[in-house]
Design an enzyme around this catalytic site. Structure first.
Site, PDB file in Angstrom:
ATOM      1  N   LYS A 111       0.845  -1.194   0.000  1.00 22.27           N
ATOM      2  CA  LYS A 111       0.000   0.000   0.000  1.00 22.27           C
ATOM      3  C   LYS A 111       0.870   1.229   0.000  1.00 22.27           C
ATOM      4  O   LYS A 111       1.969   1.219   0.563  1.00 22.27           O
ATOM      5  CB  LYS A 111      -0.878   0.024   1.242  1.00 22.27           C
ATOM      6  CG  LYS A 111      -2.050   0.957   1.152  1.00 22.27           C
ATOM      7  CD  LYS A 111      -3.084   0.403   0.192  1.00 22.27           C
ATOM      8  CE  LYS A 111      -4.477   0.835   0.476  1.00 22.27           C
ATOM      9  NZ  LYS A 111      -5.455  -0.132   0.003  1.00 22.27           N
ATOM     10  N   GLY A 224     -20.128   7.459   2.730  1.00 21.67           N
ATOM     11  CA  GLY A 224     -19.057   7.638   1.741  1.00 21.67           C
ATOM     12  C   GLY A 224     -19.624   7.447   0.349  1.00 21.67           C
ATOM     13  O   GLY A 224     -20.127   6.369   0.028  1.00 21.67           O
ATOM     14  N   GLY A 226     -17.980   7.837  -2.664  1.00 24.09           N
ATOM     15  CA  GLY A 226     -16.906   7.801  -3.646  1.00 24.09           C
ATOM     16  C   GLY A 226     -17.144   6.653  -4.607  1.00 24.09           C
ATOM     17  O   GLY A 226     -18.281   6.193  -4.785  1.00 24.09           O
ATOM     18  N   ASN A 227     -16.072   6.166  -5.207  1.00 23.76           N
ATOM     19  CA  ASN A 227     -16.192   5.111  -6.218  1.00 23.76           C
ATOM     20  C   ASN A 227     -16.958   3.889  -5.684  1.00 23.76           C
ATOM     21  O   ASN A 227     -17.973   3.477  -6.242  1.00 23.76           O
ATOM     22  CB  ASN A 227     -14.784   4.723  -6.692  1.00 23.76           C
ATOM     23  CG  ASN A 227     -14.786   3.506  -7.585  1.00 23.76           C
ATOM     24  OD1 ASN A 227     -15.006   2.395  -7.123  1.00 23.76           O
ATOM     25  ND2 ASN A 227     -14.580   3.686  -8.880  1.00 23.76           N
ATOM     26  N   ALA A 228     -16.483   3.307  -4.571  1.00 19.74           N
ATOM     27  CA  ALA A 228     -17.076   2.062  -4.072  1.00 19.74           C
ATOM     28  C   ALA A 228     -18.522   2.285  -3.640  1.00 19.74           C
ATOM     29  O   ALA A 228     -19.422   1.519  -4.010  1.00 19.74           O
ATOM     30  CB  ALA A 228     -16.247   1.520  -2.917  1.00 19.74           C
ATOM     31  N   GLY A 229     -18.766   3.337  -2.877  1.00 19.44           N
ATOM     32  CA  GLY A 229     -20.101   3.609  -2.358  1.00 19.44           C
ATOM     33  C   GLY A 229     -21.120   3.838  -3.471  1.00 19.44           C
ATOM     34  O   GLY A 229     -22.238   3.322  -3.431  1.00 19.44           O
TER      35      GLY A 229
END
Ligand code: GLU
Length: 422
Positions: A111, A224, A226-229
């Site tokens: 990471k 959230g 963002g992309n995932a949410g």
């Protein structure tokens, strides 16, 4: 469990070590192997001087933690956030090792992160910072050694700059396989952008079957956007679920009759936040976790579900799109309250799984169809869910312990078989 209302620690690396220890106890892992798994193999800190738009030099700090590569090259994203710390990046790299093992893809865990606030930087400042970071870590990454990807506040744009910088440095020919999550035009994979949300939706579908929850009757709260949410919300809506609450870093909103997600996405694109979305009530950022719903999706940052609010969660399923959103104390409370938590290393494994597909396509100079990618992802993640769920039943432990112990078994076995050299 401590009786106070405080979690023992909110340091992500200490939490990751505690999770490792508890899972290792369950399988009587020898102490030497625990120590191997407890320590990232290499952690690099880099100083990144950038010429800002005002002509002044500003020095940023970046990290890359390479936790373990017994099963394959280090793999994991790069996050840009003002609160990035070395401890956080180390924890996230360990969780990547477990995530890749659970998904059964031939990678270890890594990471990266840069302490910065991308929302306050211009496009050209971001490009300079990204290229400087790529240059500074170029000697420890590589298509067969460490393959970065997007994470919080990074995406295709940053991946393209890293791919270009790395390629220019290492022989000046395009090397798409150095990084995943790229735009399609330079070797990205169809389905990668939606992969984290799609994988999460598959795990929720499997969990719903186990608990006899009807997704058509289900309500969903997402912390959230963002992309995932966003994609998880969209795909759960496609399954008939109703999204009742959504938050982002600036605001939280609720509509018990269901939010119009497409409208909300457009609103956020225009205004930079979900704040002020018509036909929804503003609620506080804390309330989102406690919203009355069937499925709760923490899709923001670490330490959101804690000893303070865990007992007030009404959801039947908690699916972790974020990495590390739940503290160990909160894990115990959810388990006691019979809430099924689908842990991050399982629930959000769709992202890295499709990263793996992207890397394979790059290495073979192939392009797969979107349905091919999605079908493979479904097969892969549904099998991972079944493995973890079975271990959870067999050992009588929560899903986090079950997934961590399965991952540790695999990584320890690979380490043992390879042996130590020199
Ligand atoms: N950053 C994502 C994660 O935490 C994706 C990593 C990858 O695709 O390598 O899983």
């Amino acid at each position: 469990m401590s009786k106070s209302n405080k979690d023992v620690t909110l340091n992500p690396f200490e939490i990751a070590l505690k999770q490792l220890d508890e899972a290792a106890d369950l399988i009587n892992l020898e102490s030497g192997m625990r120590d191997v798994l407890a320590n990232p193999k290499r952690v690099l800190t880099v100083s990144l001087p950038i010429k800002m738009d005002n002509g002044k030099i500003q020095v940023f700090t970046g990290f890359r933690s390479q936790h373990n590569d017994a099963r394959g090259p280090f793999k994991g994203g790069i996050r840009y956030h003002p609160q990035v710390t070395i401890e956080e990046v180390k924890a996230l790299s360990m969780w990547m090792t477990w995530k890749c093992a659970i998904a059964d893809i031939p990678y270890g865990g890594g990471k990266g992160g840069i302490i910065c606030n991308p929302k306050e930087m211009s496009e050209i400042e971001l490009e300079r910072l990204t290229r400087r970071y790529a240059y500074s870590i170029a000697d420890i990454i590589g298509p067969r050694t460490d393959i970065p990807a997007p994470d919080v506040y990074t995406g295709g744009k940053e991946m393209a700059w890293i791919m270009d910088t790395y390629s220019a440095l290492k022989g000046n020919f395009g090397q798409p396989e150095i990084i995943t999550g790229k735009p399609l035009a330079i070797g990205g994979s169809l389905g990668r952008t939606e992969a984290t949300g799609r994988g999460l939706t598959f795990t929720v579908r499997e969990a719903a079957k186990k608990l006899a929850v009807d997704l058509k009757q289900a309500t969903v709260a997402i912390q959230g956007f963002g992309n995932a949410g966003q994609y998880a919300g969209q795909l759960l809506e496609d399954h008939g679920a109703k999204i009742v609450a959504v938050s982002d870093s600036r605001a939280a909103i609720l509509n018990k009759n269901g939010l119009n997600l497409e409208g909300l996405r457009n609103h956020k694109e225009k205004n930079g936040s979900v704040a002020g979305f018509p036909e929804a009530k503003a609620i506080s950022g804390e309330e989102i976790i406690e919203t009355e719903c069937t499925i709760l999706i923490p899709a923001a940052l670490e330490n959101q579900i804690t000893q303070k609010n865990a007992s007030r969660i009404s959801a039947k399923i908690v699916a972790e799109a974020a990495n590390g959103p739940t503290t160990p104390e909160a894990d115990e409370i959810l388990f006691k309250n019979k809430i099924l938590l689908i842990p991050d290393i399982l629930a959000n494994g769709g992202g890295v799984t499709v990263s793996y597909f992207e890397w394979l396509q790059n290495l073979r100079r192939e392009y797969w169809t979107e349905s091919d990618v999605n079908e493979r992802l479904d097969k892969n993640i549904s099998k991972a869910f079944a493995d973890v769920y079975n271990a959870h039943e067999k050992h009588g432990v929560n899903m986090r312990k079950a997934s961590t112990l399965l991952a540790i078994e695999k990584v320890a076995e690979a380490t043992r078989i390879r042996g130590l050299w020199p």
